[in-house]
Every structure is written in structure tokens, then in C-alpha cells.
Design an enzyme around this catalytic site. Structure first.
Site, PDB file in Angstrom:
ATOM      1  N   HIS A   1       0.752  -1.159  -0.094  1.00 17.23           N
ATOM      2  CA  HIS A   1       0.066  -0.084   0.011  1.00 17.23           C
ATOM      3  C   HIS A   1       0.929   1.264   0.189  1.00 17.23           C
ATOM      4  O   HIS A   1       0.636   2.093   0.945  1.00 17.23           O
ATOM      5  CB  HIS A   1      -0.997  -0.005   1.262  1.00 17.23           C
ATOM      6  CG  HIS A   1      -2.014  -1.172   1.378  1.00 17.23           C
ATOM      7  ND1 HIS A   1      -2.861  -1.061   2.252  1.00 17.23           N
ATOM      8  CD2 HIS A   1      -1.906  -2.359   0.441  1.00 17.23           C
ATOM      9  CE1 HIS A   1      -3.483  -2.430   2.207  1.00 17.23           C
ATOM     10  NE2 HIS A   1      -2.927  -3.239   1.191  1.00 17.23           N
TER      11      HIS A   1
ATOM     12  N   GLU B   1     -11.593  -0.396  -7.837  1.00 13.74           N
ATOM     13  CA  GLU B   1     -12.322   0.621  -8.026  1.00 13.74           C
ATOM     14  C   GLU B   1     -11.751   1.543  -9.138  1.00 13.74           C
ATOM     15  O   GLU B   1     -10.568   1.451  -9.450  1.00 13.74           O
ATOM     16  CB  GLU B   1     -12.421   1.463  -7.062  1.00 13.74           C
ATOM     17  CG  GLU B   1     -12.980   1.057  -5.509  1.00 13.74           C
ATOM     18  CD  GLU B   1     -13.105   1.969  -4.572  1.00 13.74           C
ATOM     19  OE1 GLU B   1     -13.390   1.465  -3.460  1.00 13.74           O
ATOM     20  OE2 GLU B   1     -12.836   3.127  -4.728  1.00 13.74           O
TER      21      GLU B   1
ATOM     22  N   ARG C   1      -7.501   3.711  -0.416  1.00 16.40           N
ATOM     23  CA  ARG C   1      -6.697   2.544   0.147  1.00 16.40           C
ATOM     24  C   ARG C   1      -5.476   2.437  -0.393  1.00 16.40           C
ATOM     25  O   ARG C   1      -4.367   2.475   0.374  1.00 16.40           O
ATOM     26  CB  ARG C   1      -7.428   1.240  -0.064  1.00 16.40           C
ATOM     27  CG  ARG C   1      -6.683  -0.016   0.684  1.00 16.40           C
ATOM     28  CD  ARG C   1      -7.629  -1.238   0.302  1.00 16.40           C
ATOM     29  NE  ARG C   1      -6.843  -2.428   1.095  1.00 16.40           N
ATOM     30  CZ  ARG C   1      -6.254  -3.193   0.059  1.00 16.40           C
ATOM     31  NH1 ARG C   1      -5.834  -3.000  -1.192  1.00 16.40           N
ATOM     32  NH2 ARG C   1      -5.681  -4.281   0.586  1.00 16.40           N
TER      33      ARG C   1
ATOM     34  N   TYR D   1     -13.456   9.292  -0.475  1.00 11.34           N
ATOM     35  CA  TYR D   1     -13.772   8.165  -1.272  1.00 11.34           C
ATOM     36  C   TYR D   1     -13.935   6.791  -0.373  1.00 11.34           C
ATOM     37  O   TYR D   1     -14.115   5.662  -0.968  1.00 11.34           O
ATOM     38  CB  TYR D   1     -12.920   7.749  -2.335  1.00 11.34           C
ATOM     39  CG  TYR D   1     -13.031   8.891  -3.435  1.00 11.34           C
ATOM     40  CD1 TYR D   1     -13.717   8.720  -4.596  1.00 11.34           C
ATOM     41  CD2 TYR D   1     -12.506  10.093  -3.418  1.00 11.34           C
ATOM     42  CE1 TYR D   1     -14.064   9.516  -5.635  1.00 11.34           C
ATOM     43  CE2 TYR D   1     -12.668  11.177  -4.333  1.00 11.34           C
ATOM     44  CZ  TYR D   1     -13.471  11.023  -5.240  1.00 11.34           C
ATOM     45  OH  TYR D   1     -13.717  11.894  -6.471  1.00 11.34           O
TER      46      TYR D   1
ATOM     47  N   GLY E   1      -8.592  -2.521  -4.247  1.00 10.52           N
ATOM     48  CA  GLY E   1      -9.490  -3.064  -3.104  1.00 10.52           C
ATOM     49  C   GLY E   1      -8.896  -3.811  -2.087  1.00 10.52           C
ATOM     50  O   GLY E   1      -7.852  -4.504  -2.324  1.00 10.52           O
TER      51      GLY E   1
END
Length: 858
Positions: free
Chosen positions: A472, A564, A539, A574, A558
Site C-alpha cells: 500500500h 475501483e 486505500r 472516497y 481494493g
């Protein structure tokens, strides 16, 4: 009891790379949240009402229409630190009804409460504040004679304590008792200045299982047989601080004793055809194991696509030709179903350029983990190699040279390393390349010089302090039509970061080229890191691209349910980590325009050509293609192309010659198959168009391609630089589907790009320009076309010809086919670099007319 920090419930299925049906747990809130109904607060100059539907609790507060009416909430915070306050309200007027927000009688800030459309439409506004442990007085006071909005409730969410020290990484992770559907993991405890509250077992950035901070072993029983895994463990403390990841263990689960094949896919049908493609869809197979590993599409006896989706588009076909297709399914043990029904489809006889379904053109080069690509003025590209920390130059014919290494870059043994790359809009003069890198302490954006084929030995920090983790990290950077640098930053495995505007993580960031925050950013007035935030609640956001309206689109990985595609709004929220896609507590957040199951997409880089969006899928190993609707508010059906052909697709970038460069990164420590597929850059083309040829060609009756530009069109014509006579130019429309044209004239000596002149918004019906265009930002007699030149004063509004001062220089006139009649975001005050960037962003194809000159003004 301290509020629960960010966490994800244990999966009851395989994570994002699972290839089959799954059973998912309910999405859980990432932090302790408490609701405070407005009708239970202290009210001054207002009353409780219930005459508008949709409120929570027993009613809502209607502020009196005076300055100074207020609602004061008593918020009991179990833990001191950063809290997010979410105000649910309705405002049936067209006017904003701002409220002044104060905590404990301290300094006040003003929150905007714009109209919601009606008094029964409820929306939310958020604010980030510091609270002390115990009771805090939160007062919202009307600031105008219209009073405030109808106030329904306040939700307090703890997002981080004053404890900013993360736990140490868990050590000595081991896997044992590996079976077809399970494995047991053990590790050594992390340490923390306060205490570890939980561990997460991760695969590819997705959580397989969570256990409490006193547990140092766990069995995951949701694995898939005959599947490769790479597993790590991370620790969290009570403040939500995540550790870096443990060591990684890799293994492959053994096959089970299942020999029963799945049922055959059913109801195979054709969903669309073009001159070079056929789109197919089918109904899912079932299997006794409960999981389908994938589907194989056959064109006659030849396998042409492999996918986890229930759809595929077969490309590289011949116009006006019939083809027959079938589909088979596989379970994780390799048992193959019978074929579906056969279906025959005929491709169309014509084709269009300017977007649509692309087809394969050629391999460009093998490049190790080419994570990001951007093009130099000479048509070659720079690409980042994530794990080698190098930037390579790749020419269209596949020549590859190392430009240099980015100092200070480190790996995370996962998704970190050398990531995004973007050339400065003023590259012609500043030679700057911007890069997103992971360092020993953070993720950051740096700037380096690229001159004479080499990167500088040192880098200059532009923005630092973006938290890193194995997973991430985000990492995409791109200059927008406004000349600002946009960057995606993942939540760094701490979901609370996404809703905390004081964190740079879980955001799309916007900054000036020098690293400062633009004053028109939505939260600039809040100061600190919030100054850089363009949108939040993300995310792991990835690709960035702008459409013909100048709207920003972004892709996002996701968690365990939905990937998305988002249309980004300035200041928009969001939803992560309360909402994933459309699942969870999504009220009040901006919904995605497209979602996919996480096994089918893994959206990374994106590009837009002719208002068609192209999304490179890592997990799904396919390129998704969809068209933006005529209103610019959403997208049509998504089509999966090149499914399984090159493996994990990482980036897709529009090339100057009107094609797309697509990169794959298979040996990337995150589920790739290096023994099967190489990392490669390939070129895609659009059927019948967008590749320069005999039709789409720029020429001049005054000089031939690559010949000397006559002095008449240079500074030698009148012995003065600027205000020159422009040469006659003509071109063919080709099959570009152009809605307009632009031409950029530049000195390209020494691989540079000194911008002399540009003309844009040339009407689509125009295919030539006469000699000697008159002066003016709006070009006289050219149907609304605009022009801008280098220099100052009158020189900026007329053709500025060559004037290299006696030494011969090469020059290029570059013709761009545009996907819009009007290039957005440009004015007479725009710089030449901003104009060229905006033209490139709006182009579908380009072609050059070359010339030379040694003219001097003297």
C-alpha cells in the site's frame, strides 16, 4: 477501554488473488465510532423537529435563522489524540450555511454545509480535531443570518493517538503443516512502547487472518490447492501504528485428491464486435471444490485468452471475417471442464481510430519490472525498474540503455522501491525528471536532471514523509493539464490514515513543481500535510489520467471485495477505510464509477485516449477497456482484452506515435510467474488508425521533410527574432477520428525540446494552414484556433521561427490529432510547457515534419 484501532476482520476466503467463488465477512469499521444525536445535545436558538424524513434517532435540530445559534455536543473520548468528527446534515436551500466549529472553547474553524438538494437528502461533512481523554465540548455555531443546516447527528471516530511509534517487525516467520487448503504460521513477538494489540497475516497486501497481540501462531484454512503463496505478518499497536512486515515465507500448496472437473460454462454469447475484435460473455461453471481457478477461451482449437472473469474480448482479428469460439473452465487442481456451447461471430468491415479496442503491434523490449513509463521529446521513453532502482531509456525499436540509478532507494520486498516517473512540463528548459521512491524511512518524491542520456548522480527532495510499508505505497505521479504534479499515496497498511487529512497517506496529493502546496488545494487553509491533499479516503490508489473535459480519473486496489475506478473530485472523500467499493458504511462518500472483484482486476496504471479508459490489471492479468459516457459522468461496459497473454499488467501509457505502451511485471514478489512469462514492454495499436502513415502525415509546400527551412520563415527573414512568417502546412486526417488538431513547433537540438510556437483548437474540418498567419491569441481567420509563442509582449502572439544563431539546429513541427474540439485549461497566460502538456493529454495521435536551420537575426 481504549477505542479499537484500525483492523480488518479475518477472511473466510482466499484474498485478492483467489481464483474462484468466495465467502466474505462483513466489512468492519476501522476505528471505534460513537454517534451523538443532535436532539440530545445542548441547543441554543434552535429546536428539535421531525418533519423531514431520513433522520436518525428521534429527530434533528433546526437552527434559528440568526447569527450565533448553536448546537453543543458533549463527546466522551476514551483516548486522547486525533479524532474525525462527521456531521450529518440536510440543507434544502441553494445557499451554503457554514458553521463555526470549536473544541473546548478553543480557536474556531469554519465548515461549509452546502445545499443537499432537498431537506430530505442527508449528507456529511467531516473535520479532523484533537481531543483529550474524557468529555470534550464540541460547539457548532451559525455564522450567517440564515442560521445553520438541519443537524441530524455527530459521529466521533478515533483515528490516532499521540503515540506515533510503531511496533517492531515480527521476526522469524515460519510456515508448517502446509496442506491443500491450510497452513500454520508462527512468528516471534513484536515489541512496542505501549503494546501490540494484534497481528495480521498478509498475502499480496490483503489480510488472510487477524489474531490478538498475545497470539504468535495461527492456522489459515482458506487457502487454495495447487497455488503459490508469499506470506508475511505485520503488528499493530493500540494507536493503529503498523509495523513494517516480517520476513516473507513462500510455498505452494499441494494438489488435493479432487479429480472431478467443473461443469461446462454455459450460455456463451457475443456481446460486441469491431473490425478487429469480438467480445464474449458466459455463465459461471460450478465445481465440487467450490472454486473455479479460471476460464480458457478457444478460437477454434487455439487457446486465445485465459481469465478469471466471465467475459473476454479476443483481439487481433481480421475485418469482415467469421470466427467460432468456445470456453472451458479449470478448478485449482487443473481438472478441465467440457467445452461450452460454440458461438460464431463476424467482425465488422470498417474501423475507427482515436480509441476503442486496441490490438497487438509488436514487442518493444524486455525490461526488469518496468513500473512506470513517460516519453522524451525524441519519442523514446524513460522507464523505472522497481527493484533495481534504475531508470532505463527505451527507444521505439527496442534499444535499451541505463540512464542511471536513483540514490537512496530501498526495497520493501513487496510493493515499494522505485515507482512513479514523470517528466517536467518544462523539460525542454529544466531537464527535470520526477520520481517516486521508497527510502529507508519513508516514501518520497524527488527530482533529478536528465541530460545527454544520463540521470544526475544526486536527487533533490520534492515531498518527503509519506509513510511506507511492504504494501500500500501508491506511487503513481503525473503532471495534470494545470501543470501541477499529482501523486497517489497508499494508506501504508494503516486504514486510519485515509480519513486523516493530516496524513499524506491514503490520498491523491497535488503539489507545485517545486514541492510547495498550491494555494487553491481544497484543504490548504488547514495547514500542515492537509495542504497537499486533493482527495482522500483511498486505500491504495494507482493510475492517474485526464479525459477531454480535464476530469481526473484514478484506479484503486481494493481489500478483499472490490477494486475501483474513481472520477476524482476536488476535496472528495472516497470512503476507505469504512467503505470498500460499494460495500460497508458508504453513506456520504463518493461512489466509484466502476468496480471489479479483486480477483479480476488489481487496477494499476491507467491511460485515456479519445475518452476511452485503459486500465492495466495486475491481479486479473488483463487490460480493461471502457468508454466514458457522453456526459462525462461515468463509463460504459468494461471489456477485458489480452487476458492472460502477458501476465501481470503494470502500466499503460499513450505513446507519441499514437499507440499504447503496455508493461508487464511478473516476477514482482507478489504473485507473478517468472518461469512462465517474461517482463516485457509491448506496443498496442488501434485498428486502422493512430499510427502515422500515408494519410495522417504533415507536410509543407515550402520544404521537404528533414530539409532546410527557408530563411523566409526564420529570424533571417526580417533580421529580428520573433514575429516571423509561418510556413504553409497541410495534413491528412487519416483514421484518427480527430475532433480537432494542434501543431507544436520546437527546437530539438541535443535531444532537447525548446518550444517556439503552438497552435491548437484547429477545427476538425481544417486540414491546412496558409502561409503567414496573422498575429493574435485567437488566430484571425482560423475558426477559433488559438496560438502562443515563446518570448514576451507581441512575440507571444505570432509564429516564432528558427533562430539558432549560425549553428545548424534540428526542428520539428508536430501535428496532434485531438479527442476534443477545445483543449481544456488553456488561456493566453498559459506557459508554453503547460500548452504542450495539455495538447499531449488531449491527443490520440501525432506525426512530425522535420527541418533544419542555421538562421541568425543579425
Amino acid at each position: 477501554m481504549a477505542p479499537r484501532p484500525p483492523w480488518r476482520a479475518a477472511l473466510t476466503c482466499l484474498a485478492a488473488a483467489a481464483l474462484g467463488s468466495t465467502v466474505l465477512p462483513a466489512l468492519t469499521a476501522s476505528a471505534a465510532s460513537t454517534d451523538y444525536e443532535s436532539e440530545s445535545a445542548f441547543i441554543s436558538q434552535g429546536k428539535v423537529e421531525s418533519n423531514h424524513a431520513g433522520y436518525s434517532g428521534k429527530g434533528f435540530v433546526n437552527f434559528d435563522n440568526v447569527v450565533g445559534s448553536y448546537v453543543e455536543y458533549s463527546v466522551d473520548a476514551a483516548q486522547a489524540g486525533t479524532h474525525t468528527l462527521t456531521f450529518r446534515y440536510a440543507n434544502g436551500t441553494a445557499a451554503d450555511r457554514p458553521l463555526s466549529l470549536s473544541v473546548g472553547g478553543g480557536p474556531a474553524t469554519t465548515l461549509s454545509f452546502p445545499g443537499t438538494g432537498s431537506w430530505t437528502t442527508w449528507k456529511t461533512v467531516t473535520a479532523t480535531v484533537k481531543l483529550t481523554a474524557g468529555t470534550n465540548k464540541i460547539r457548532t455555531t451559525s455564522t450567517t443570518a440564515d442560521g445553520g443546516p438541519n443537524a441530524d447527528k455527530l459521529t466521533d471516530t478515533f483515528t490516532g493517538s499521540d503515540d506515533g511509534e510503531p511496533p517492531t517487525p515480527p521476526k522469524n516467520l515460519k510456515a508448517s503443516d502446509v496442506k491443500p487448503t491450510s497452513a500454520t504460521f508462527t512468528w516471534e513477538a513484536s515489541t512496542d512502547n505501549v503494546g501490540v494489540v494484534r497481528y495480521e497475516i498478509n498475502r499480496g497486501g490483503n489480510v488472510l487472518k487477524s489474531v490478538d497481540g498475545n497470539t504468535l501462531s495461527a492456522t489459515v484454512d482458506t487457502l487454495t490447492p495447487n497455488t503459490a503463496y508469499d506470506i508475511s505478518v505485520g503488528a499493530f499497536d493500540a494507536a493503529g501504528n503498523p509495523s513494517q512486515q516480517s520476513n516473507v515465507v513462500t510455498f505452494t500448496t499441494p494438489p488435493s485428491d479432487d479429480t472431478t472437473p467443473p461443469t461446462a460454462p454455459s450460455a456463451l454469447k457475443v456481446t460486441g464486435t469491431t473490425a478487429n475484435s469480438v467480445s464474449l460473455a458466459w455463465n459461471a461453471s460450478t465445481d465440487n471444490s467450490g472454486k473455479i481457478a479460471g476460464y480458457d477461451v478457444y478460437q477454434g482449437a487455439t487457446k486465445v485468452a485465459t481469465t478469471t472473469s466471465l467475459e473476454a474480448t479476443v483481439t487481433d482479428l481480421t475485418p469482415a471475417t467469421s470466427y467460432t469460439f468456445t470456453v472451458k473452465s479449470r478448478d485449482p487442481n487443473g481438472n478441465t471442464s467440457a467445452a461450452s456451447n460454440a458461438i460464431t461471430a463476424k467482425t465488422t468491415g470498417g474501423n475507427t481510430g482515436g480509441g476503442g479496442i486496441p490490438e497487438y503491434d509488436r514487442d518493444i523490449a524486455k525490461v526488469d519490472l518496468a513500473w512506470s513509463v513517460d516519453f522524451l521529446p525524441d519519442g523514446s521513453a524513460l522507464a523505472t525498474e522497481r527493484d533495481r532502482f534504475e531508470v532505463v531509456r527505451v527507444t521505439p525499436d527496442g534499444q535499451k540503455t541505463v540512464a542511471g540509478k536513483v540514490p537512496g532507494t530501498v526495497t520493501t520486498n513487496g510493493e515499494g522501491g522505485l515507482l512513479g516517473l514523470a517528466l517536467s512540463p518544462a523539460f525542454a528548459t529544466d531537464h527535470s525528471v520526477y520520481l517516486f521512491q521508497t527510502t529507508a524511512n519513508d516514501n518520497r518524491i524527488v527530482r533529478m536532471k536528465y541530460e545527454n542520456g544520463k540521470l544526475s548522480a544526486t536527487s533533490e527532495p520534492v515531498l518527503t514523509g509519506i509513510a511506507k510499508n511492504r504494501y500500500h505505497n501508491g506511487g503513481r505521479i503525473r503532471f495534470g493539464p494545470d501543470g501541477k504534479l499529482y501523486a497517489t499515496a497508499g494508506d501504508a497498511k494503516n486504514g486510519g490514515n485515509a480519513q486523516n487529512k493530516n496524513s499524506l497517506n491514503g490520498k491523491i496529493l497535488r503539489l507545485n513543481a517545486d514541492g510547495s502546496a498550491p494555494s487553491d488545494n481544497p484543504f490548504y487553509a488547514s495547514g500542515g500535510n492537509a495542504r497537499y491533499v486533493w482527495s482522500y479516503g483511498h486505500r491504495n490508489p494507482q493510475g492517474l489520467a485526464w479525459d477531454s473535459r480535464g476530469q481526473l480519473w484514478a484506479a484503486e486496489f481494493g481489500d478483499n471485495t472490490m477494486d475501483e475506478l474513481n472520477l476524482i473530485q476536488k476535496g472528495g472523500n472516497y470512503g476507505w477505510d469504512k467503505c470498500e467499493g460499494t460495500r460497508g458504511d458508504c453513506a456520504g462518500f463518493i461512489a466509484p464509477k466502476k468496480t471489479w472483484p479483486t480477483s479480476q482486476a488489481g487496477p494499476s496504471g491507467i491511460e485515456i485516449v479519445g475518452d476511452w479508459i485503459y486500465v492495466a490489471g495486475v491481479t486479473g492479468e488483463q487490460l480493461w477497456v471502457m468508454q466514458i459516457n457522453s456526459a462525462g459522468t461515468g463509463v460504459g461496459p468494461a471489456q477485458a482484452v489480452f487476458s492472460g497473454r502477458w501476465g501481470r499488467l503494470r502500466s499503460v501509457t499513450k505513446s507519441p506515435d499514437g499507440g499504447l505502451w503496455l508493461t508487464s511485471t511478473n516476477n514482482d514478489k507478489n504473485g507473478g510467474t517468472p518461469s512462465v512469462l517474461d517482463n516485457v514492454i509491448v506496443r498496442l495499436k488501434f485498428a486502422g488508425g493512430n499510427t502515422p502513415g500515408t494519410d495522417f502525415k504533415l507536410s509543407s509546400t515550402a520544404f521537404a521533410d528533414n530539409a532546410k527551412i527557408p530563411d523566409k520563415y526564420t529570424c533571417a527573414g526580417d533580421h529580428s527574432a520573433g514575429q516571423d512568417t509561418s510556413p504553409p502546412l497541410a495534413w491528412g486526417a487519416g483514421k484518427t477520428g480527430a475532433k480537432g488538431y494542434a501543431i507544436v513547433f520546437a527546437d530539438v537540438a541535443n535531444n532537447g525540446n525548446k518550444l517556439h510556437w503552438a497552435i491548437w483548437d484547429i477545427p476538425a474540418a481544417t486540414t491546412s494552414l496558409p502561409e503567414g498567419l496573422d498575429a493574435g491569441f485567437s488566430v484571425p481567420g482560423q475558426g477559433g484556433a488559438k496560438q502562443k509563442a515563446m518570448g514576451s509582449g507581441a512575440n507571444t502572439q505570432k509564429f516564432f521561427g528558427p533562430c539558432p544563431g549560425g549553428s545548424s539546429h534540428p526542428y520539428t513541427f508536430t501535428l496532434y490529432a485531438l479527442n476534443t474540439a477545445t483543449v481544456p485549461g488553456l488561456s493566453s497566460s498559459s506557459t508554453m510547457a503547460q500548452i504542450e502538456t495539455a495538447i499531449k493529454n488531449a491527443s490520440t495521435a501525432s506525426v512530425k515534419l522535420r527541418g533544419t536551420s542555421s538562421a541568425a537575426a543579425g
